[in-house]
Design an enzyme around this catalytic site. Structure first.
Site, PDB file in Angstrom:
ATOM      1  N   SER A  12      20.815  12.608  21.809  1.00 53.36           N
ATOM      2  CA  SER A  12      20.218  12.853  20.484  1.00 53.36           C
ATOM      3  C   SER A  12      20.312  11.571  19.677  1.00 53.36           C
ATOM      4  O   SER A  12      21.419  11.073  19.409  1.00 53.36           O
ATOM      5  CB  SER A  12      20.977  13.962  19.756  1.00 53.36           C
ATOM      6  OG  SER A  12      20.657  13.886  18.371  1.00 53.36           O
ATOM      7  N   HIS A  37      16.128  13.229  22.840  1.00 56.15           N
ATOM      8  CA  HIS A  37      16.148  14.383  21.925  1.00 56.15           C
ATOM      9  C   HIS A  37      16.059  13.886  20.484  1.00 56.15           C
ATOM     10  O   HIS A  37      16.867  13.068  20.041  1.00 56.15           O
ATOM     11  CB  HIS A  37      17.454  15.143  22.160  1.00 56.15           C
ATOM     12  CG  HIS A  37      17.606  16.418  21.400  1.00 56.15           C
ATOM     13  ND1 HIS A  37      17.095  17.618  21.842  1.00 56.15           N
ATOM     14  CD2 HIS A  37      18.233  16.699  20.229  1.00 56.15           C
ATOM     15  CE1 HIS A  37      17.414  18.583  20.988  1.00 56.15           C
ATOM     16  NE2 HIS A  37      18.100  18.057  19.989  1.00 56.15           N
ATOM     17  N   ASP A  39      16.019  14.967  16.542  1.00 56.44           N
ATOM     18  CA  ASP A  39      16.425  16.033  15.624  1.00 56.44           C
ATOM     19  C   ASP A  39      15.714  15.880  14.277  1.00 56.44           C
ATOM     20  O   ASP A  39      16.010  14.968  13.505  1.00 56.44           O
ATOM     21  CB  ASP A  39      17.934  15.993  15.410  1.00 56.44           C
ATOM     22  CG  ASP A  39      18.692  16.540  16.612  1.00 56.44           C
ATOM     23  OD1 ASP A  39      18.349  17.643  17.062  1.00 56.44           O
ATOM     24  OD2 ASP A  39      19.608  15.851  17.098  1.00 56.44           O
ATOM     25  N   MET A  41      15.163  17.348  10.635  1.00 62.51           N
ATOM     26  CA  MET A  41      15.847  18.227   9.670  1.00 62.51           C
ATOM     27  C   MET A  41      15.195  18.090   8.296  1.00 62.51           C
ATOM     28  O   MET A  41      14.806  16.989   7.901  1.00 62.51           O
ATOM     29  CB  MET A  41      17.317  17.829   9.558  1.00 62.51           C
ATOM     30  CG  MET A  41      18.062  17.853  10.884  1.00 62.51           C
ATOM     31  SD  MET A  41      19.805  17.536  10.642  1.00 62.51           S
ATOM     32  CE  MET A  41      20.366  17.484  12.361  1.00 62.51           C
ATOM     33  N   HIS A  70      13.270  18.614  18.386  1.00 61.44           N
ATOM     34  CA  HIS A  70      13.990  19.804  17.919  1.00 61.44           C
ATOM     35  C   HIS A  70      13.743  19.945  16.420  1.00 61.44           C
ATOM     36  O   HIS A  70      14.271  19.170  15.624  1.00 61.44           O
ATOM     37  CB  HIS A  70      15.488  19.597  18.232  1.00 61.44           C
ATOM     38  CG  HIS A  70      16.378  20.700  17.775  1.00 61.44           C
ATOM     39  ND1 HIS A  70      17.757  20.573  17.785  1.00 61.44           N
ATOM     40  CD2 HIS A  70      16.121  21.950  17.301  1.00 61.44           C
ATOM     41  CE1 HIS A  70      18.294  21.697  17.330  1.00 61.44           C
ATOM     42  NE2 HIS A  70      17.338  22.540  17.024  1.00 61.44           N
ATOM     43  N   MET A  72      14.333  21.526  13.088  1.00 60.22           N
ATOM     44  CA  MET A  72      15.222  22.354  12.257  1.00 60.22           C
ATOM     45  C   MET A  72      14.588  22.400  10.865  1.00 60.22           C
ATOM     46  O   MET A  72      15.099  21.830   9.893  1.00 60.22           O
ATOM     47  CB  MET A  72      16.623  21.737  12.232  1.00 60.22           C
ATOM     48  CG  MET A  72      17.359  21.941  13.550  1.00 60.22           C
ATOM     49  SD  MET A  72      18.728  20.813  13.780  1.00 60.22           S
ATOM     50  CE  MET A  72      17.856  19.425  14.506  1.00 60.22           C
ATOM     51  N   MET A 141      22.335  26.619  20.611  1.00 59.35           N
ATOM     52  CA  MET A 141      23.088  25.777  19.682  1.00 59.35           C
ATOM     53  C   MET A 141      24.577  26.091  19.852  1.00 59.35           C
ATOM     54  O   MET A 141      24.999  27.236  19.662  1.00 59.35           O
ATOM     55  CB  MET A 141      22.669  26.038  18.229  1.00 59.35           C
ATOM     56  CG  MET A 141      21.245  25.626  17.892  1.00 59.35           C
ATOM     57  SD  MET A 141      20.795  23.924  18.282  1.00 59.35           S
ATOM     58  CE  MET A 141      22.015  22.996  17.352  1.00 59.35           C
ATOM     59  N   ASP A 177      23.040  22.301  22.889  1.00 62.90           N
ATOM     60  CA  ASP A 177      22.961  21.264  21.857  1.00 62.90           C
ATOM     61  C   ASP A 177      24.132  21.417  20.889  1.00 62.90           C
ATOM     62  O   ASP A 177      24.211  22.405  20.158  1.00 62.90           O
ATOM     63  CB  ASP A 177      21.627  21.411  21.112  1.00 62.90           C
ATOM     64  CG  ASP A 177      21.355  20.255  20.163  1.00 62.90           C
ATOM     65  OD1 ASP A 177      22.175  19.333  20.096  1.00 62.90           O
ATOM     66  OD2 ASP A 177      20.296  20.296  19.499  1.00 62.90           O
TER      67      ASP A 177
HETATM   68  C1  DX5 Z   1      22.750  19.292  15.546  1.00 62.86           C
HETATM   69  C2  DX5 Z   1      21.697  18.579  16.359  1.00 62.86           C
HETATM   70  C3  DX5 Z   1      22.253  17.993  17.606  1.00 62.86           C
HETATM   71  C4  DX5 Z   1      23.305  16.957  17.341  1.00 62.86           C
HETATM   72  C5  DX5 Z   1      24.180  16.793  18.532  1.00 62.86           C
HETATM   73  O1  DX5 Z   1      22.161  19.827  14.427  1.00 62.86           O
HETATM   74  O2  DX5 Z   1      20.660  19.447  16.724  1.00 62.86           O
HETATM   75  O3  DX5 Z   1      21.234  17.503  18.447  1.00 62.86           O
HETATM   76  O4  DX5 Z   1      22.779  15.743  16.991  1.00 62.86           O
HETATM   77  O5  DX5 Z   1      25.156  15.871  18.203  1.00 62.86           O
HETATM   78  P1  DX5 Z   1      26.578  15.865  18.915  1.00 62.86           P
HETATM   79  O6  DX5 Z   1      26.336  15.689  20.373  1.00 62.86           O
HETATM   80  O7  DX5 Z   1      27.278  14.723  18.289  1.00 62.86           O
HETATM   81  O8  DX5 Z   1      27.227  17.202  18.611  1.00 62.86           O
HETATM   82 ZN    ZN Z   2      19.190  18.921  18.403  1.00 72.53          ZN
END
Ligand code: DX5
Ligand code: ZN
Length: 233
Positions: A12, A37, A39, A41, A70, A72, A141, A177
């Site tokens: 990620s 990956h 993320d 947000m 991903h 969110m 998750m 994840d």
């Molecule tokens: C959390 C994200 C993950 C996160 C994982 O909201 O969706 O992808 O970045 O990070 P680590 O591996 O550090 O938990």
């Molecule tokens: Zn993620």
């Protein structure tokens, strides 16, 4: 994108240096990751803000493997075409992000992308039972989404196993994840996951200019899974 259940490491980039994201993507791929990956947000569905379609589009030429996006965000439907146009291979939406998951998944497929559904820790595996034919990936998750570097919630392991048996022979990836490290990766894989997302565990200690650390971190994840598999035989 060929389907198989072999182990895939998906770093990620939430834990990468945001001032050098293109170089960071190239570095992790050069160092042997399988997917990348991303993320996204929105500060509404989750309490943090990262980036949107323009950044995904800018990164596309720097990712040769699978761009695993991903989302969110809520609402999600108005942004699907923008992320598809930006070059996402997989678009994962949250089951909790809207009232019409089936419609959302149809929109993702219509936009030409693979579909993923992410389940927050409190969401049961049964949330996807009636949309299995519309999904290519389920993302369990193992932290509450929003931040990197949180601890793996091991109570999610039975959910992974339940999904694995629910999926049967269908070509659906199980991704985990959150909180994946060499300590937690073997249990997640043994329970049935094939795609392991790891942010801090891959990026810790390295930089795009010192990328071999990323390679060592990726190898440590693979080695731990392999050792766990052998120990279980
Ligand atoms: C959390 C994200 C993950 C996160 C994982 O909201 O969706 O992808 O970045 O990070 P680590 O591996 O550090 O938990
Ligand atoms: Zn993620």
């Amino acid at each position: 994108m060929r389907f198989d259940r072999s182990l895939k490491i998906a770093p990620s980039i939430l834990s990468a240096n945001f001032a050098e994201l293109g170089a960071e993507c190239r570095a992790i791929e050069d160092q042997g990751c399988d997917w990348v990956h991303l993320d996204v947000m929105d500060g509404h569905f989750v309490p943090n803000i990262t980036f949107g379609p323009p950044v995904v589009k800018a990164l596309r030429p720097h990712v040769r493997t699978v761009m695993d996006v991903h989302l969110m965000i809520a609402p999600v439907d108005p942004y699907i075409s923008a992320f598809a146009d930006a070059g996402a291979d997989v678009i994962t939406v949250h089951a909790e992000a809207g009232p019409h998951l089936d419609r959302t998944l149809q929109a993702v497929r219509a936009a030409g992308c693979r579909t993923g559904v992410a389940l927050n820790p409190a969401t049961p595996a049964s949330a996807i039972v009636h949309v299995l034919d519309r999904i290519d990936l389920v993302c369990v998750m193992t932290v509450n989404p929003g931040f990197g570097g949180q601890s793996f919630i091991s109570a999610m392991l039975p959910k992974i196993a339940e999904l694995r048996s629910m999926i049967g022979d269908r070509p659906i990836h199980i991704e985990v994840d959150g909180g994946i490290t060499p300590e937690t990766a073997p249990d997640a894989f043994a329970a049935g996951a094939d795609v392991l997302v790891a942010g801090s565990a891959v990026f810790k200690g390295g930089t795009a200019a010192q990328p071999t650390v990323y390679g060592e971190n990726i190898a440590a994840l693979r080695t731990s899974v392999e050792a766990g598999r052998r120990a279980a035989e």
